[in-house]
Design a protein around this motif. Structure first.
Motif, PDB file in Angstrom:
ATOM      1  N   CYS A   1     -16.278 -66.726  38.955  1.00  0.00           N
ATOM      2  CA  CYS A   1     -17.872 -66.301  39.241  1.00  0.00           C
ATOM      3  C   CYS A   1     -17.663 -65.250  39.573  1.00  0.00           C
ATOM      4  O   CYS A   1     -19.411 -64.798  38.519  1.00  0.00           O
ATOM      5  CB  CYS A   1     -18.024 -67.235  40.356  1.00  0.00           C
ATOM      6  N   THR A   2     -16.678 -64.117  40.287  1.00  0.00           N
ATOM      7  CA  THR A   2     -17.322 -62.850  41.152  1.00  0.00           C
ATOM      8  C   THR A   2     -17.193 -62.321  39.154  1.00  0.00           C
ATOM      9  O   THR A   2     -18.288 -61.541  38.548  1.00  0.00           O
ATOM     10  CB  THR A   2     -16.343 -62.185  41.149  1.00  0.00           C
ATOM     11  N   LEU A   3     -16.342 -62.363  38.135  1.00  0.00           N
ATOM     12  CA  LEU A   3     -16.056 -61.660  36.868  1.00  0.00           C
ATOM     13  C   LEU A   3     -17.064 -62.228  36.192  1.00  0.00           C
ATOM     14  O   LEU A   3     -17.540 -61.080  35.313  1.00  0.00           O
ATOM     15  CB  LEU A   3     -15.104 -61.934  36.253  1.00  0.00           C
ATOM     16  N   LEU A   4     -17.210 -63.430  36.041  1.00  0.00           N
ATOM     17  CA  LEU A   4     -18.638 -63.488  35.378  1.00  0.00           C
ATOM     18  C   LEU A   4     -20.453 -63.239  35.634  1.00  0.00           C
ATOM     19  O   LEU A   4     -20.785 -62.634  34.678  1.00  0.00           O
ATOM     20  CB  LEU A   4     -19.284 -65.192  35.404  1.00  0.00           C
ATOM     21  N   GLN A   5     -20.507 -63.169  36.715  1.00  0.00           N
ATOM     22  CA  GLN A   5     -21.867 -61.991  37.410  1.00  0.00           C
ATOM     23  C   GLN A   5     -21.394 -60.827  36.931  1.00  0.00           C
ATOM     24  O   GLN A   5     -22.525 -60.205  36.598  1.00  0.00           O
ATOM     25  CB  GLN A   5     -21.774 -62.425  38.709  1.00  0.00           C
TER      26      GLN A   5
ATOM     27  N   PRO B   1     -22.823 -55.062  41.627  1.00  0.00           N
ATOM     28  CA  PRO B   1     -21.381 -55.165  42.147  1.00  0.00           C
ATOM     29  C   PRO B   1     -21.747 -56.398  42.828  1.00  0.00           C
ATOM     30  O   PRO B   1     -21.608 -55.549  44.080  1.00  0.00           O
ATOM     31  CB  PRO B   1     -20.751 -54.079  42.463  1.00  0.00           C
ATOM     32  N   ILE B   2     -22.165 -58.034  42.852  1.00  0.00           N
ATOM     33  CA  ILE B   2     -21.534 -58.452  43.559  1.00  0.00           C
ATOM     34  C   ILE B   2     -21.069 -59.713  43.728  1.00  0.00           C
ATOM     35  O   ILE B   2     -20.756 -60.392  42.595  1.00  0.00           O
ATOM     36  CB  ILE B   2     -23.813 -59.350  43.969  1.00  0.00           C
ATOM     37  N   LEU B   3     -20.015 -59.503  44.667  1.00  0.00           N
ATOM     38  CA  LEU B   3     -19.114 -60.771  44.700  1.00  0.00           C
ATOM     39  C   LEU B   3     -19.607 -62.277  44.854  1.00  0.00           C
ATOM     40  O   LEU B   3     -20.807 -62.818  45.913  1.00  0.00           O
ATOM     41  CB  LEU B   3     -18.236 -60.610  45.874  1.00  0.00           C
ATOM     42  N   GLN B   4     -18.772 -63.215  43.795  1.00  0.00           N
ATOM     43  CA  GLN B   4     -19.583 -64.919  44.536  1.00  0.00           C
ATOM     44  C   GLN B   4     -18.636 -65.520  45.592  1.00  0.00           C
ATOM     45  O   GLN B   4     -17.059 -64.873  44.795  1.00  0.00           O
ATOM     46  CB  GLN B   4     -19.645 -64.846  42.715  1.00  0.00           C
ATOM     47  N   GLY B   5     -19.140 -65.808  45.913  1.00  0.00           N
ATOM     48  CA  GLY B   5     -18.497 -67.564  46.556  1.00  0.00           C
ATOM     49  C   GLY B   5     -19.018 -68.597  46.707  1.00  0.00           C
ATOM     50  O   GLY B   5     -19.506 -68.687  46.924  1.00  0.00           O
ATOM     51  N   GLY B   6     -18.353 -69.653  48.138  1.00  0.00           N
ATOM     52  CA  GLY B   6     -18.785 -70.087  48.722  1.00  0.00           C
ATOM     53  C   GLY B   6     -20.049 -70.402  49.048  1.00  0.00           C
ATOM     54  O   GLY B   6     -20.581 -69.619  49.960  1.00  0.00           O
ATOM     55  N   THR B   7     -21.170 -71.176  49.099  1.00  0.00           N
ATOM     56  CA  THR B   7     -22.500 -70.987  50.415  1.00  0.00           C
ATOM     57  C   THR B   7     -22.475 -72.173  51.531  1.00  0.00           C
ATOM     58  O   THR B   7     -22.156 -73.204  51.011  1.00  0.00           O
ATOM     59  CB  THR B   7     -23.256 -71.742  48.533  1.00  0.00           C
ATOM     60  N   PHE B   8     -23.178 -72.289  52.503  1.00  0.00           N
ATOM     61  CA  PHE B   8     -23.052 -73.071  53.457  1.00  0.00           C
ATOM     62  C   PHE B   8     -24.476 -73.572  52.721  1.00  0.00           C
ATOM     63  O   PHE B   8     -25.497 -74.612  53.653  1.00  0.00           O
ATOM     64  CB  PHE B   8     -23.523 -71.974  54.638  1.00  0.00           C
ATOM     65  N   SER B   9     -25.315 -73.759  52.436  1.00  0.00           N
ATOM     66  CA  SER B   9     -26.785 -74.395  51.780  1.00  0.00           C
ATOM     67  C   SER B   9     -26.577 -75.623  51.255  1.00  0.00           C
ATOM     68  O   SER B   9     -27.002 -76.353  50.971  1.00  0.00           O
ATOM     69  CB  SER B   9     -26.945 -73.255  50.772  1.00  0.00           C
ATOM     70  N   PHE B  10     -25.248 -75.234  50.781  1.00  0.00           N
ATOM     71  CA  PHE B  10     -24.733 -76.919  49.826  1.00  0.00           C
ATOM     72  C   PHE B  10     -23.732 -77.729  51.315  1.00  0.00           C
ATOM     73  O   PHE B  10     -23.470 -79.411  50.905  1.00  0.00           O
ATOM     74  CB  PHE B  10     -24.026 -76.773  49.129  1.00  0.00           C
TER      75      PHE B  10
ATOM     76  N   THR C   1     -11.729 -57.299  42.299  1.00  0.00           N
ATOM     77  CA  THR C   1     -11.949 -58.321  43.390  1.00  0.00           C
ATOM     78  C   THR C   1     -11.707 -59.298  43.122  1.00  0.00           C
ATOM     79  O   THR C   1     -11.713 -60.005  43.322  1.00  0.00           O
ATOM     80  CB  THR C   1     -12.965 -58.250  44.448  1.00  0.00           C
ATOM     81  N   GLY C   2     -12.684 -59.928  42.351  1.00  0.00           N
ATOM     82  CA  GLY C   2     -12.400 -60.662  41.523  1.00  0.00           C
ATOM     83  C   GLY C   2     -11.424 -61.134  40.847  1.00  0.00           C
ATOM     84  O   GLY C   2     -10.334 -62.697  40.291  1.00  0.00           O
ATOM     85  N   VAL C   3     -10.414 -60.541  39.998  1.00  0.00           N
ATOM     86  CA  VAL C   3      -9.617 -60.461  39.732  1.00  0.00           C
ATOM     87  C   VAL C   3      -8.142 -61.158  40.838  1.00  0.00           C
ATOM     88  O   VAL C   3      -7.219 -61.550  40.634  1.00  0.00           O
ATOM     89  CB  VAL C   3      -8.622 -59.360  39.016  1.00  0.00           C
ATOM     90  N   LEU C   4      -8.519 -60.306  41.905  1.00  0.00           N
ATOM     91  CA  LEU C   4      -7.204 -60.338  42.778  1.00  0.00           C
ATOM     92  C   LEU C   4      -7.380 -61.755  43.768  1.00  0.00           C
ATOM     93  O   LEU C   4      -6.721 -62.551  43.686  1.00  0.00           O
ATOM     94  CB  LEU C   4      -7.934 -59.301  43.990  1.00  0.00           C
ATOM     95  N   MET C   5      -8.351 -61.917  43.431  1.00  0.00           N
ATOM     96  CA  MET C   5      -9.595 -63.668  44.252  1.00  0.00           C
ATOM     97  C   MET C   5      -8.846 -64.858  42.720  1.00  0.00           C
ATOM     98  O   MET C   5      -7.764 -65.736  43.081  1.00  0.00           O
ATOM     99  CB  MET C   5     -10.855 -63.166  44.477  1.00  0.00           C
ATOM    100  N   ILE C   6      -8.289 -64.283  41.763  1.00  0.00           N
ATOM    101  CA  ILE C   6      -8.077 -65.512  40.620  1.00  0.00           C
ATOM    102  C   ILE C   6      -6.511 -65.450  41.423  1.00  0.00           C
ATOM    103  O   ILE C   6      -5.617 -66.856  41.434  1.00  0.00           O
ATOM    104  CB  ILE C   6      -8.201 -65.010  39.396  1.00  0.00           C
ATOM    105  N   VAL C   7      -5.969 -64.404  41.250  1.00  0.00           N
ATOM    106  CA  VAL C   7      -4.627 -64.230  41.279  1.00  0.00           C
ATOM    107  C   VAL C   7      -4.411 -64.805  42.821  1.00  0.00           C
ATOM    108  O   VAL C   7      -3.462 -65.754  42.627  1.00  0.00           O
ATOM    109  CB  VAL C   7      -4.312 -63.212  41.639  1.00  0.00           C
ATOM    110  N   LEU C   8      -4.620 -63.366  43.941  1.00  0.00           N
ATOM    111  CA  LEU C   8      -3.988 -64.676  45.112  1.00  0.00           C
ATOM    112  C   LEU C   8      -4.738 -66.660  44.999  1.00  0.00           C
ATOM    113  O   LEU C   8      -3.746 -67.194  46.261  1.00  0.00           O
ATOM    114  CB  LEU C   8      -5.027 -64.004  45.758  1.00  0.00           C
ATOM    115  N   GLY C   9      -5.309 -66.641  44.730  1.00  0.00           N
ATOM    116  CA  GLY C   9      -5.988 -68.459  44.179  1.00  0.00           C
ATOM    117  C   GLY C   9      -4.605 -68.998  43.502  1.00  0.00           C
ATOM    118  O   GLY C   9      -4.779 -70.347  43.716  1.00  0.00           O
ATOM    119  N   VAL C  10      -3.603 -68.029  42.816  1.00  0.00           N
ATOM    120  CA  VAL C  10      -2.441 -68.933  41.824  1.00  0.00           C
ATOM    121  C   VAL C  10      -1.118 -68.943  43.310  1.00  0.00           C
ATOM    122  O   VAL C  10      -0.809 -70.041  42.710  1.00  0.00           O
ATOM    123  CB  VAL C  10      -2.458 -68.194  41.135  1.00  0.00           C
TER     124      VAL C  10
END
Length: 602
Positions: A110-114, A122-131, A428-437
């Protein structure tokens, strides 16, 4: 322009807690002024090392990208850990590690998409407490109650059995059926966010939503989570208190202590002061308490049976999560099965979607100023909100148990590092994808003891509640009208859900689906508070100044130094094609869109 929930969770550890501390600066860089009274970053002639369209060296991209990752770490990791109990995976370490890997993976996507086609800021996307609040309300329905579990366990039993499946049902099907319900609710509810963005209705909606609707909505997100925080802390109050004290130590008492660091610039090495403690206070506080728990476990100073107080503080309870997790786990859409959709869950989740949408808009303006970009035009804002909706749909398809939203804590990093490059956040988006794998990476965080998580929750959820209150700075608090709206909406948001929880089955209209809709909506604290705040604020007579509508929606108008023109908001490779056809100027999410006021392309 207001700060988001997630920003105050993380950024609040160092900026909000630290008051108006001066930001560190390199030798020839002018620092931004942080105006805490307005809750916004005001650009005072920011001199950027790298602006929005610049491309720093690859090694700087990796280092700065990892810093953004660490800033968002606390907010992202808290979501799956908080949902573990209502999803019935408290003892299913493999499932928890898979959820952690999935949410990091999707956040990177989602960060890469945004940054590529959304606002392109340059805004990072992540989980939200609103949900979180509507999710807990959905999972509190009788049909989703976890089966009873007993039998005390010891660390040795935990190591022998990688999970403790609940009796009467297949262990995986227990939690997968629940997360599929959440997936379906987010999947459908997020369509609302897409419609708001692509149709341009975001601006229209904001005309009727003011601080008196926002304040109780956000405030109740934090207040409603006190039970979950209490459960975690109650497993060992000493460790929880230690975690809180360490976070306060780094974010408050050591916030002005800058650590000397070395940088290579202009072909020479330079020493500069870096606010290491203030920037990474949450991470240091968690790791410090985690280390203490590890030492207490090594010296066998904690109980060894699960029915004894303090057992949850041991670090060897979930070691099997690391040993049994695969080295690589590739998250994929539908990995938990086909999402299920019910009307009650969708309507409840829409409250979270609206709150998340309203939180994100102000981030775009602040980020634009600190990244050297001009104020975002309406088409970029519309497209950004729509892309966040698409991101939530991706999160629902992959099954994170949550959605995604803009994480504006990275704005603080922009002001400190003077690097506003889009490429850094894409790294950052790429790092999150790699670490998520890497399955082992997500499993490591399962070993964090419950009281350490509880201590983090105490601070984080308290900050969420404070975010709601901070919106009241725009309204006239001497007005009895405003006090009545605020008090009634907040108190009703606590009373009604509590009463419905205490009286299960009280709603019986004869239509099962309608009963579930009423129960989910009226047990969602933020929905009740936001609904009453919205209705009363728009029906009880009051001036715009009294309501704070204008001051809340006004953006900072001072001219800052822009390093790029409006073309930085254009969609890559599409500009010439879009300008070729006049029909595209009527689509409010495209760069060729013309506003009625300007009559020219925004």
């Amino acid at each position: 322009m207001h700060l988001t929930t997630e920003e105050k969770i993380e950024l609040g550890f160092h900026s909000a807690f630290g008051g108006s501390d001066e930001q560190p600066q390199l030798t020839d860089i002018v620092e931004p002024h942080i105006d805490e009274s307005l809750g916004q970053t005001v650009d005072r002639g920011v001199d950027l090392v790298y602006s929005l369209n610049d491309r720093p060296p690859w090694y700087l991209c990796i280092l700065l990208g990892f810093q953004h990752y660490v800033l968002a770490f606390g907010g992202i990791i808290a979501v799956p850990l908080l949902l573990a109990e209502p999803l019935c995976i408290t003892d299913n370490n493999v499932a928890k590690s898979q959820l952690i890997s999935t949410i990091f993976f999707v956040s990177g996507l989602c960060t890469l998409l945004q940054t590529a086609v959304g606002t392109r800021l340059p805004i990072l996307q992540g989980g939200t407490f609103s949900f979180i609040t509507p999710t807990l309300a959905i999972l509190a329905l009788p049909k989703w109650q976890c089966p009873a579990q007993s039998t005390p366990v010891t660390p040795s039993m935990q190591l022998q059995n990688h999970t403790n499946p609940l009796p009467g049902e297949n262990g995986d099907e227990i939690w997968m059926s629940r997360i599929r319900e959440i997936q379906g609710a987010i999947l459908v509810a997020s369509l609302l966010q897409i419609v708001l963005g692509f149709s341009g209705l975001v601006g229209l909606v904001l005309k009727y939503i003011g601080p008196l609707a926002i304040a109780p909505t956000i405030n109740l997100i934090g207040l409603s989570l006190f039970i979950e925080a209490g459960k975690k802390c109650g497993s060992h109050w000493g460790i929880a208190a230690l975690t809180v004290c360490l976070i306060l130590l780094f974010s408050q008492y050591l916030s002005k202590v800058d650590v000397p660091m070395i940088t290579y610039k202009d072909k020479k090495w330079k020493v500069f002061q870096y606010p290491l403690f203030k920037l990474f206070s949450a991470l240091f506080g968690m790791c410090g308490a985690w280390l203490v728990c590890f030492l207490l476990t090594v010296f066998d100073a904690l109980p060894s049976k699960s029915n004894q107080y303090g057992f949850s503080a041991r670090t060897d309870i979930n070691l099997n999560a690391v040993t049994n997790s695969p080295w690589f786990h590739m998250p994929y859409p539908g990995q938990w099965g086909m999402p299920t959709v019910s009307l009650s869950s969708v309507l409840g989740m829409m409250a979270g979607v609206l709150a998340s949408t309203m939180e994100s808009i102000g981030d775009y303006y602040a980020c634009a100023r600190l990244s050297g970009a001009p104020p975002p035009p309406i088409h970029a804002i519309n497209r950004g909100i729509a892309v966040e909706g698409i991101g939530c749909i991706l999160a629902a398809l992959w099954g994170t148990g949550n959605g995604t939203t803009s994480y504006s804590q990275n704005i603080a990093a922009l002001g400190i590092t003077k690097v506003g490059s889009r490429l850094v956040l894409q790294t950052t988006g790429v790092l999150m994808i790699v670490l998520g794998v890497f399955g082992k990476f997500g499993a490591v965080f399962i070993t964090i003891p419950d009281p350490v998580i509880g201590g983090m929750f105490l601070v984080m959820f308290g900050m969420i509640a404070a975010v709601g209150i901070s919106n009241l700075q725009y309204v006239d608090l001497n007005s009895s009208r405003n006090l009545l709206i605020l008090g009634f909406s907040t108190f009703s948001g606590l009373v009604l859900p509590t009463w419905f929880h205490s009286n299960p089955g009280i709603i019986d209209t004869g239509i099962k689906e309608l009963d579930q809709v009423i129960v989910v909506l009226f047990t969602t604290h933020m929905f009740i508070g936001g609904l009453f705040g919205f209705l009363l604020d728009n029906t009880i007579p009051g001036t715009e100044k009294e309501r704070g509508i204008n001051s809340w929606q006004d953006r900072v108008q001072e001219d800052g130094r822009n390093y790029c023109d409006m073309s930085c908001y254009d969609i890559p490779f599409c500009s010439r094609f879009l300008k070729r056809f006049k029909c595209f100027q009527f689509l409010p999410f495209l760069p060729s869109y013309k506003t009625s006021k300007e009559g020219v392309s925004t």
